[in-house]
Design a protein around this motif. Structure first.
Motif, PDB file in Angstrom:
ATOM      1  N   ILE A  24       0.936  -1.248   0.099  1.00 58.04           N
ATOM      2  CA  ILE A  24      -0.055   0.128   0.317  1.00 58.04           C
ATOM      3  C   ILE A  24       0.953   1.250  -0.116  1.00 58.04           C
ATOM      4  O   ILE A  24       1.526   1.573   0.715  1.00 58.04           O
ATOM      5  CB  ILE A  24      -0.963   0.016   1.349  1.00 58.04           C
ATOM      6  CG1 ILE A  24      -1.756  -1.250   1.234  1.00 58.04           C
ATOM      7  CG2 ILE A  24      -1.837   1.294   1.412  1.00 58.04           C
ATOM      8  CD1 ILE A  24      -2.557  -1.345   2.572  1.00 58.04           C
ATOM      9  N   THR A  25       0.905   2.332  -0.993  1.00 59.10           N
ATOM     10  CA  THR A  25       1.784   3.254  -1.295  1.00 59.10           C
ATOM     11  C   THR A  25       1.155   4.760  -1.255  1.00 59.10           C
ATOM     12  O   THR A  25       1.994   5.463  -0.870  1.00 59.10           O
ATOM     13  CB  THR A  25       2.612   3.069  -2.713  1.00 59.10           C
ATOM     14  OG1 THR A  25       1.624   3.088  -3.514  1.00 59.10           O
ATOM     15  CG2 THR A  25       3.222   1.611  -2.738  1.00 59.10           C
ATOM     16  N   THR A  26      -0.045   4.677  -1.166  1.00 58.11           N
ATOM     17  CA  THR A  26      -0.905   5.959  -1.041  1.00 58.11           C
ATOM     18  C   THR A  26      -1.930   5.583  -0.179  1.00 58.11           C
ATOM     19  O   THR A  26      -2.417   4.599   0.220  1.00 58.11           O
ATOM     20  CB  THR A  26      -1.542   6.402  -2.494  1.00 58.11           C
ATOM     21  OG1 THR A  26      -2.197   5.298  -3.066  1.00 58.11           O
ATOM     22  CG2 THR A  26      -0.304   6.588  -3.381  1.00 58.11           C
ATOM     23  N   CYS A  27      -2.100   6.910   0.569  1.00 54.51           N
ATOM     24  CA  CYS A  27      -3.347   7.092   1.690  1.00 54.51           C
ATOM     25  C   CYS A  27      -4.226   8.137   1.168  1.00 54.51           C
ATOM     26  O   CYS A  27      -3.705   9.101   0.180  1.00 54.51           O
ATOM     27  CB  CYS A  27      -2.975   7.264   2.878  1.00 54.51           C
ATOM     28  SG  CYS A  27      -2.020   8.756   3.488  1.00 54.51           S
ATOM     29  N   ARG A  28      -5.553   8.164   1.496  1.00 55.98           N
ATOM     30  CA  ARG A  28      -6.367   9.198   1.152  1.00 55.98           C
ATOM     31  C   ARG A  28      -6.915  10.252   2.211  1.00 55.98           C
ATOM     32  O   ARG A  28      -6.554   9.623   3.467  1.00 55.98           O
ATOM     33  CB  ARG A  28      -7.686   8.629   0.499  1.00 55.98           C
ATOM     34  CG  ARG A  28      -7.573   7.695  -0.308  1.00 55.98           C
ATOM     35  CD  ARG A  28      -6.991   8.148  -1.669  1.00 55.98           C
ATOM     36  NE  ARG A  28      -8.119   8.933  -2.397  1.00 55.98           N
ATOM     37  CZ  ARG A  28      -8.773   8.568  -3.231  1.00 55.98           C
ATOM     38  NH1 ARG A  28      -8.687   7.190  -3.529  1.00 55.98           N
ATOM     39  NH2 ARG A  28      -9.752   9.314  -3.850  1.00 55.98           N
ATOM     40  N   TYR A  29      -6.786  11.668   1.878  1.00 56.34           N
ATOM     41  CA  TYR A  29      -7.537  12.302   2.949  1.00 56.34           C
ATOM     42  C   TYR A  29      -8.606  13.468   2.246  1.00 56.34           C
ATOM     43  O   TYR A  29      -8.690  13.416   1.314  1.00 56.34           O
ATOM     44  CB  TYR A  29      -6.168  13.289   3.669  1.00 56.34           C
ATOM     45  CG  TYR A  29      -5.576  14.137   2.572  1.00 56.34           C
ATOM     46  CD1 TYR A  29      -5.728  15.356   2.316  1.00 56.34           C
ATOM     47  CD2 TYR A  29      -4.596  13.447   1.811  1.00 56.34           C
ATOM     48  CE1 TYR A  29      -5.123  15.971   1.397  1.00 56.34           C
ATOM     49  CE2 TYR A  29      -4.044  14.021   0.870  1.00 56.34           C
ATOM     50  CZ  TYR A  29      -4.227  15.400   0.642  1.00 56.34           C
ATOM     51  OH  TYR A  29      -3.559  16.377  -0.324  1.00 56.34           O
ATOM     52  N   ARG A  30      -9.308  13.962   3.566  1.00 51.81           N
ATOM     53  CA  ARG A  30     -10.474  14.650   2.993  1.00 51.81           C
ATOM     54  C   ARG A  30      -9.948  16.108   2.604  1.00 51.81           C
ATOM     55  O   ARG A  30      -9.848  16.905   3.578  1.00 51.81           O
ATOM     56  CB  ARG A  30     -11.367  14.888   4.196  1.00 51.81           C
ATOM     57  CG  ARG A  30     -12.742  15.532   4.172  1.00 51.81           C
ATOM     58  CD  ARG A  30     -13.445  15.680   5.468  1.00 51.81           C
ATOM     59  NE  ARG A  30     -14.651  16.577   5.380  1.00 51.81           N
ATOM     60  CZ  ARG A  30     -15.829  16.141   4.964  1.00 51.81           C
ATOM     61  NH1 ARG A  30     -16.099  15.109   4.554  1.00 51.81           N
ATOM     62  NH2 ARG A  30     -16.723  17.105   5.206  1.00 51.81           N
ATOM     63  N   ASP A  31      -9.786  16.644   1.311  1.00 54.85           N
ATOM     64  CA  ASP A  31      -9.676  17.807   0.661  1.00 54.85           C
ATOM     65  C   ASP A  31      -9.775  17.625  -0.645  1.00 54.85           C
ATOM     66  O   ASP A  31      -9.787  16.537  -1.239  1.00 54.85           O
ATOM     67  CB  ASP A  31      -8.155  18.021   1.284  1.00 54.85           C
ATOM     68  CG  ASP A  31      -8.028  19.568   1.353  1.00 54.85           C
ATOM     69  OD1 ASP A  31      -8.854  20.284   0.768  1.00 54.85           O
ATOM     70  OD2 ASP A  31      -6.997  19.942   2.052  1.00 54.85           O
ATOM     71  N   TYR A  32      -9.425  18.726  -1.400  1.00 54.91           N
ATOM     72  CA  TYR A  32      -9.630  18.603  -2.830  1.00 54.91           C
ATOM     73  C   TYR A  32      -7.993  19.452  -3.157  1.00 54.91           C
ATOM     74  O   TYR A  32      -7.918  20.656  -3.425  1.00 54.91           O
ATOM     75  CB  TYR A  32     -10.551  19.672  -3.398  1.00 54.91           C
ATOM     76  CG  TYR A  32     -12.024  19.316  -3.047  1.00 54.91           C
ATOM     77  CD1 TYR A  32     -12.362  18.156  -3.962  1.00 54.91           C
ATOM     78  CD2 TYR A  32     -12.677  19.537  -1.796  1.00 54.91           C
ATOM     79  CE1 TYR A  32     -13.681  17.717  -3.726  1.00 54.91           C
ATOM     80  CE2 TYR A  32     -13.775  18.875  -1.737  1.00 54.91           C
ATOM     81  CZ  TYR A  32     -14.526  18.114  -2.645  1.00 54.91           C
ATOM     82  OH  TYR A  32     -15.735  17.562  -2.429  1.00 54.91           O
TER      83      TYR A  32
END
Length: 870
Positions: free
Chosen positions: A755-763
């Motif tokens: 797993i190389t990326t993660c997500r976060y709440r933003d644009y």
């Protein structure tokens, strides 16, 4: 003495002769070292006798504790007439001859809610005029002993008590006067008018009205909650000021019914559209939410997590965060205006019916506070009365106001500091909860397990701590507010109450609403992004700013609102009902062992709680704070008006019960309106439009969803498919700084190096983009849409508000006509009265001075002022 006491009725409100009515009672205990107090009492009572009051003393051997003396005070006709003239008290001179055309169509439908007519209208309707002792035969005086109501009698006696000196004139100390100071220095232990009977049974004395019993029977019982309030009887017994409070509270509760119905419909809409919630389905699905890896929510102690763990909070959020919420926010902006405008009309009608139309001028000119008269040594000419009156020099006034303002600011700063402390608690504890609850046994609970998240645990504990801090600060600030208001030396009682009201409300506003403002407008707004997080006090503090759930911050604002609002209301009702009852039960424990015939009316009332100078103030404050909750933040919780409605139905009866059964009878006081509270309500109505527009725009996810659906939906369809993926930005895990990375053992078992990326709440732009991690164009489109929504919603609601306010006159036309009619009749009857009096005088003179034919007295034309009145 005890034999006499047994012969006397326990419900007696008369002197031992059974004729003279007890208008006021003073009580005191003879201290061993109380020679100064004894001298003060002797001089004070002698001065009361000098002004015409009659006293009768009950020895301590007659009291239930064998320690307390009671001084019973009676005001004879001469004293009442003199001070009624001074205070310009309005009294009847003619029966009202204007027909009552207020019959409503289908009036029979309201029959179950009505009370008996003698309870609703305890007195006939009269035209009234200010009492003039020199024209006493002009007024409808049938029985001098009953002409002035008991509430008017105790108001007059209290006016005398508050201005009577308690030192000899030769001492020259002007400020040594008034019953208030004597109570403060314990010369007297209590001063109160008597209730007219026991609350559970009528008085055995036929000359007593037993209004207290009627109020308890028809008003204070909880099972009367669906009945109308006997406002005229409340006014007759307690005075106009308390009557106005219950009129306002009843009207507010009636108007809440409409807001509660619409709010419930909006909530039902959220429930009915529960299954159409596309974004929650995406969050909860294993294919989308189960495959989205989210970045850690705190430093070191928080691991990577999957989006579908917020499934439940996302579904809950939809109940309140939907299109119906926008409609309800706009509706409440208009509802507030209707409530305030219709209350002005209701208040205008009560002003006329209760003879308060010209009261404000009397209040300002005639009822200076005794403290103002004694503390102001300077004198100046009053341009209206052309008499010398005390005044406070402008330099002293400015200095006192500046000190007062600085004190209020200091205390408000203290609250803000406490709120910042609670926020720091949230930031520090979130990481601990996240670490503890990762392997917590609560996650295995079948029903509640999925709902107990670190976010919920942090929010609930922080809200509870905040609630406790609010209550503690309240207790401390009350004394400070009274002290600084006393220090300002307000001129009139009205000015005193308004100054105190503003100080207390400013403090309470910050105290109760600051935590809600934080969650609504600050939480999750200044977070940064994984490579560059924002910290509360800088990076050294390690207190990383909180993020909102992917479901939004609105559900947390709802949680905060419910805890503070319901906690305050439940605690307030318990405190209001239970504390006075327990204190009264303890105070009367000795008397309960004696026969009822030995427990006199003044001792029964003495064992009750004093209503206090600020008794009504706290009732208003409680309701206005609630009004703030249901208007300022109603977009986050449409059920708030429904909770407020249930609370107020109980509140009216709790207030009625405690006032009728647990408190001494308050001194009757006049008021022509609800005072500064009206301006505060108007201010909150305007502010509520702004706060709700910002909540819908910035706290709710309504605008981002609409922008996505209309402009960014990849398939061009009008649905929300793909919204969750679109609303989350991507970050390269390898670029997360070491201080922000999870410690060993904090990551879940499914997390691995693939797993190389993660997500976060933003644009923000993804890694590898030429402007990586900077805001995308969609972010600016959404921001523009939010600002446009705020401007449009505010302008639409304000336009409708001011149009409605312009359309609805503050004073009903029939009330205007009645006021003019009454002024006309007063002038006409006074004119005729003077003419008849002059005729009689001339006739008597002509008979005594000459024997010629008496002059025919010409008919005088009416005063020109009559046409002006019309």
């Amino acid at each position: 003495m005890e034999i006499q006491k047994q012969q006397q009725s326990k419900d007696s409100v008369f002197f031992r002769d059974g004729v003279r009515r007890i208008d006021f009672v003073l009580s005191y205990v003879d201290d061993k070292d109380g020679e100064r107090k004894q001298e003060r009492r002797r001089v004070f009572e002698a001065n009361l006798v000098k002004v015409g009051l009659e006293l009768e003393i009950e020895d301590k051997s007659e009291s239930d504790d064998r320690k307390t003396y009671f001084v019973k005070i009676h005001a004879p006709w001469e004293v009442l007439a003199t001070y009624a003239d001074v205070l310009k008290i309005k009294v009847p001179f003619k029966a009202n001859d204007i027909p009552d055309n207020s019959e409503m169509p289908m009036n029979w439908l309201s029959t179950p809610f009505r009370l008996p007519e003698p309870i609703m209208q305890p007195e006939p309707d009269f035209f009234t005029a200010p009492f003039d002792k020199s024209k006493s035969d002009f007024f409808l005086i049938e029985d001098r002993d009953k002409f002035f109501l008991p509430s008017t009698r105790n108001r007059i006696v209290y006016y005398i008590l508050s201005r009577c000196s308690y030192i000899r004139d030769e001492c020259g100390e002007r400020d040594k006067k008034g019953i208030k100071r004597l109570l403060n220095n314990s010369t007297y232990t209590a001063a109160f008018p008597l209730h007219d009977s026991r609350y559970w049974t009528k008085s055995k004395d036929v000359n007593c009205d037993s209004d207290r019993y009627n109020l308890y029977k028809y008003w204070a019982g909880f099972f009367s909650f669906f009945k109308e309030q006997p406002l005229n009887l409340i006014r007759k017994y307690y005075g106009e000021k308390i009557g106005l409070y219950f009129a306002w509270l009843g009207f507010y509760t009636e108007m809440l019914f409409f807001a509660a119905v619409v709010g419930t419909l909006c909530f039902v809409y959220g429930v009915l559209t529960y299954d159409d919630n596309e974004w929650s389905k995406e969050i909860c699905s294993d294919e989308i939410g189960g495959n989205i890896v989210m970045c850690p929510l705190c430093d070191k102690k928080c691991g990577f997590w999957k989006l579908n763990t917020t499934c439940n909070s996302s579904w809950q959020s939809h109940l309140f965060d939907n299109v119906g919420t926008v409609f309800f926010a706009i509706f409440m902006g208009i509802w507030v205006t209707l409530f305030l405008e219709f209350w002005k009309r209701r208040q205008a009608r009560l002003e006329y019916e209760w003879d308060l139309v010209d009261f404000e001028e009397e209040q300002q000119q005639l009822q200076l506070r005794p403290e103002y008269e004694t503390k102001c040594n300077s004198r100046k000419l009053n341009r209206i009365t052309q008499e010398m009156e005390p005044y406070l020099p402008i330099t002293s006034k400015c200095a006192r106001i500046c000190l007062s303002g600085a004190t209020v600011l200091l205390w408000i700063s203290l609250i803000i500091a406490c709120i910042i402390g609670v926020i720091a608690y949230r930031l520090a504890v979130y990481a601990a909860f996240a670490s503890i609850m990762k392997d917590s046994p609560t996650s295995n609970l079948e029903v509640v397990g999925p709902y107990i998240t670190p976010q919920l645990a942090t929010s609930v504990t922080a809200s509870c701590i905040n609630f406790v801090i609010i209550m503690i600060l309240n207790l401390m600030y009350e004394r400070v507010a009274v002290w600084i208001t006393d220090m300002e030396i307000p001129k009139t009682h009205l000015e005193y109450e308004n100054k105190l009201t503003v100080k207390m409300f400013l403090f309470q506003f910050v105290n109760y609403y600051s935590s809600c403002f934080y969650v609504a407008f600050f939480k999750g707004k200044f977070v940064g992004y994984p490579g560059d997080y924002a910290y509360m006090f800088g990076k050294w503090s390690k207190l990383r700013n909180e993020e909102c759930d992917p479901g939004g911050c609105l559900i947390e604002l709802t949680t905060q609102l419910v805890i503070v609002m319901t906690g305050k209301q439940v605690w307030g009702n318990i405190q209001e009902a239970l504390v006075p009852w327990l204190m009264n039960w303890w105070a009367s424990r000795k008397a309960r062992s004696y026969p009822e015939s030995l427990y006199s009316r003044w001792e029964q009332d003495h064992d009750l709680q004093g209503f206090g100078q600020l008794g009504l103030f706290y009732e208003y404050l409680e309701m206005v704070i609630q009004f703030g909750f249901i208007t300022l933040f109603v977009a986050s919780f449409p059920l708030a008006p429904l909770l407020a409605l249930f609370n107020n139905i109980i509140e009216i009866r709790v207030d009625a019960w405690k006032l009728t059964t647990q408190f001494r009878r308050p001194v009757a006081a006049k008021a022509h309106c609800i005072g500064a509270w009206e301006e505060i309500l108007n201010g909150m109505a305007v502010l509520s439009v702004v706060t709700n527009a910002f909540i819908v725009a910035f706290t709710s996810d309504m605008i981002p969803r609409l922008v996505y659906m209309y402009a960014y939906q990849p398939e061009g369809e009008m649905n929300m498919k793909g919204y969750i993926n679109n609303s989350l930005s991507v970050f390269n895990i390898s670029e997360i700084p070491l201080p922000n990375r999870p410690e060993d053992g904090e990551n879940p078992l499914w997390f691995n190096s693939s797993i190389t990326t993660c997500r976060y709440r933003d644009y923000r732009n993804p890694p590898g983009h030429e402007n990586q991690y900077s805001h995308t164009m969609q972010f600016w489109h959404i921001l523009a849409a939010k600002l446009a929504f705020i401007i449009i919603m505010e302008h639409v609601v304000f336009l409708v508000k001011y149009f409605v306010a312009w359309m609805i006159p503050d004073v009903p036309s029939d009330v205007k006509a009645r006021v003019k009619r009454e002024r006309y009749l007063v002038q006409e009857y006074l004119h005729n009265y003077e003419v008849e009096k002059l005729k009689i005088q001339l006739s008597q003179q002509s008979h005594s001075e000459c024997t010629c034919t008496p002059m025919i007295y010409p008919s005088l034309t009416k005063h020109e002022v009559l046409s002006e009145c019309l």
